[in-house]
Design a protein around this motif. Structure first.
Motif, PDB file in Angstrom:
ATOM      1  N   HIS A  37     -24.824   8.792 -21.442  1.00  0.00           N
ATOM      2  CA  HIS A  37     -25.215   7.964 -22.586  1.00  0.00           C
ATOM      3  C   HIS A  37     -26.696   8.106 -22.890  1.00  0.00           C
ATOM      4  O   HIS A  37     -27.493   8.638 -22.102  1.00  0.00           O
ATOM      5  CB  HIS A  37     -24.856   6.498 -22.329  1.00  0.00           C
ATOM      6  CG  HIS A  37     -25.666   5.833 -21.253  1.00  0.00           C
ATOM      7  ND1 HIS A  37     -26.941   5.348 -21.466  1.00  0.00           N
ATOM      8  CD2 HIS A  37     -25.382   5.558 -19.939  1.00  0.00           C
ATOM      9  CE1 HIS A  37     -27.399   4.795 -20.350  1.00  0.00           C
ATOM     10  NE2 HIS A  37     -26.480   4.915 -19.405  1.00  0.00           N
ATOM     11  N   HIS A  44     -22.909   2.974 -21.219  1.00  0.00           N
ATOM     12  CA  HIS A  44     -22.038   4.047 -21.721  1.00  0.00           C
ATOM     13  C   HIS A  44     -21.026   3.576 -22.750  1.00  0.00           C
ATOM     14  O   HIS A  44     -20.397   4.399 -23.423  1.00  0.00           O
ATOM     15  CB  HIS A  44     -21.254   4.643 -20.553  1.00  0.00           C
ATOM     16  CG  HIS A  44     -20.120   3.752 -20.116  1.00  0.00           C
ATOM     17  ND1 HIS A  44     -20.292   2.682 -19.250  1.00  0.00           N
ATOM     18  CD2 HIS A  44     -18.802   3.727 -20.477  1.00  0.00           C
ATOM     19  CE1 HIS A  44     -19.143   2.056 -19.089  1.00  0.00           C
ATOM     20  NE2 HIS A  44     -18.223   2.661 -19.812  1.00  0.00           N
ATOM     21  N   PHE A  62     -17.653   8.176 -17.132  1.00  0.00           N
ATOM     22  CA  PHE A  62     -18.662   7.486 -17.936  1.00  0.00           C
ATOM     23  C   PHE A  62     -19.585   6.681 -17.015  1.00  0.00           C
ATOM     24  O   PHE A  62     -19.299   5.522 -16.712  1.00  0.00           O
ATOM     25  CB  PHE A  62     -18.010   6.496 -18.907  1.00  0.00           C
ATOM     26  CG  PHE A  62     -17.159   7.082 -19.994  1.00  0.00           C
ATOM     27  CD1 PHE A  62     -17.727   7.556 -21.169  1.00  0.00           C
ATOM     28  CD2 PHE A  62     -15.773   7.111 -19.870  1.00  0.00           C
ATOM     29  CE1 PHE A  62     -16.937   8.048 -22.198  1.00  0.00           C
ATOM     30  CE2 PHE A  62     -14.970   7.600 -20.888  1.00  0.00           C
ATOM     31  CZ  PHE A  62     -15.558   8.083 -22.062  1.00  0.00           C
TER      32      PHE A  62
END
Length: 296
Positions: A37, A44, A62
């Motif tokens: 991210h 994220h 993630f």
């Protein structure tokens, strides 16, 4: 709807750092895709959709970077750096038993993704640099774009007027930047919903304001990425007001195995403005070639 498994994974003992990670499989084995991210003081969650739609062919990973989301916070300012974040992610892959992964980095995360590929090219199968940049952004890159001047003013006012450096400042700036980051008016309510779910922090903001945060973009990135001979996708919105789309196209010309995809009616949050075409570009690029299938 994909099932999401949530875990905390230790990636450093000195200092102690645990990364919060959401996964679409308890053990990532099917063509793992690591998603990094941006922010960096975000988490994220704003990237889950539409990427979770790839869960039928990829096991998605993630993580929240150190200092972000539900990962470890409260570290000394000098513990927040692109190099530290990169090392964390490599240790995360080790802990999850992932030898090689496709990697997608978004915005600030796109520069961390470049660092990861350069630090450990054998760990990265294909690299997606989304709404980010390989080339430095010139000071005059947006000169004469009056629409941008209008749209970025609200967020700039928040940053310039914020005397505090807490998570609420990061949150306020994100909401003030909706028009600057999402080009299409009809996509903005969806984006605001995503922002409302983010666990914002301000850990990286402190060293940034103090001028001690190292630059994230690797030096000589085009030449160094070209030398990796790795497939690279540069995916930007044409209306991106942070990373000029033209620089993505220029970078693709400098990296023989890179390709640029520019989405016309999309801004910095291109996956929100044009989720279908954005996901189609990612999925098509990550689809293994016959040679790759033969080596699997």
């Amino acid at each position: 709807m994909s099932v999401i498994y949530e875990r905390f994974v230790g990636v450093s003992e000195d200092p102690v750092v645990e990364l919060f990670v959401a996964l679409t499989a308890e053990k990532p084995v099917r063509r793992p895709l690591l998603v990094i991210h941006g922010g960096p003081d975000w988490d994220h969650s704003y990237l889950r959709e539409p990427l979770v739609r790839l869960a039928d062919r990829h096991d998605l990973i993630f993580p929240d970077l150190r200092g972000c989301g539900r990962s470890t916070r409260g570290l000394a300012d000098d513990q927040y750096s692109p190099a530290a974040a990169t090392a964390d992610l490599l240790r995360l892959l080790d802990a999850l038993g992932v030898g090689r992964a496709d990697v997608l980095g978004f915005s600030y995360g796109g520069m961390i993704a470049q660092r990861l590929a350069l630090a450990a090219p054998g760990r990265v199968r294909r690299l997606v640099i989304a709404s980010s940049g390989v080339l430095p952004v010139p000071a005059d890159a947006f000169d004469g774009w009056r629409e941008r001047d209008r749209r970025v003013a609200a967020e700039a006012a928040v940053w310039s007027g914020g005397s505090e450096a807490g998570p609420e400042l990061t949150r306020a700036a994100a909401f003030a930047g909706v028009e600057a980051n999402v080009w299409r008016a009809e996509s903005r309510d969806d984006y605001r919903d995503r922002l409302a779910r983010i666990r914002f922090s301000a850990e990286w903001l402190r060293p940034w304001r103090a001028g001690t945060l190292p630059a994230a973009r690797p030096q000589d990135a085009p030449a160094r990425l070209a030398a990796l001979d790795m497939p690279i996708l540069l995916l930007n919105g044409r209306q991106d007001m942070t990373f000029p789309a033209g620089l993505a196209a220029r970078a693709a010309e400098l990296i023989p195995r890179a390709q640029a995809v520019l989405l016309e009616e999309a801004g910095h949050m291109a996956h929100v403005d044009s989720p279908g075409p954005w996901l189609e570009a990612v999925a098509g690029f990550l689809r293994p070639s016959h040679d790759e299938e033969g080596r699997a």
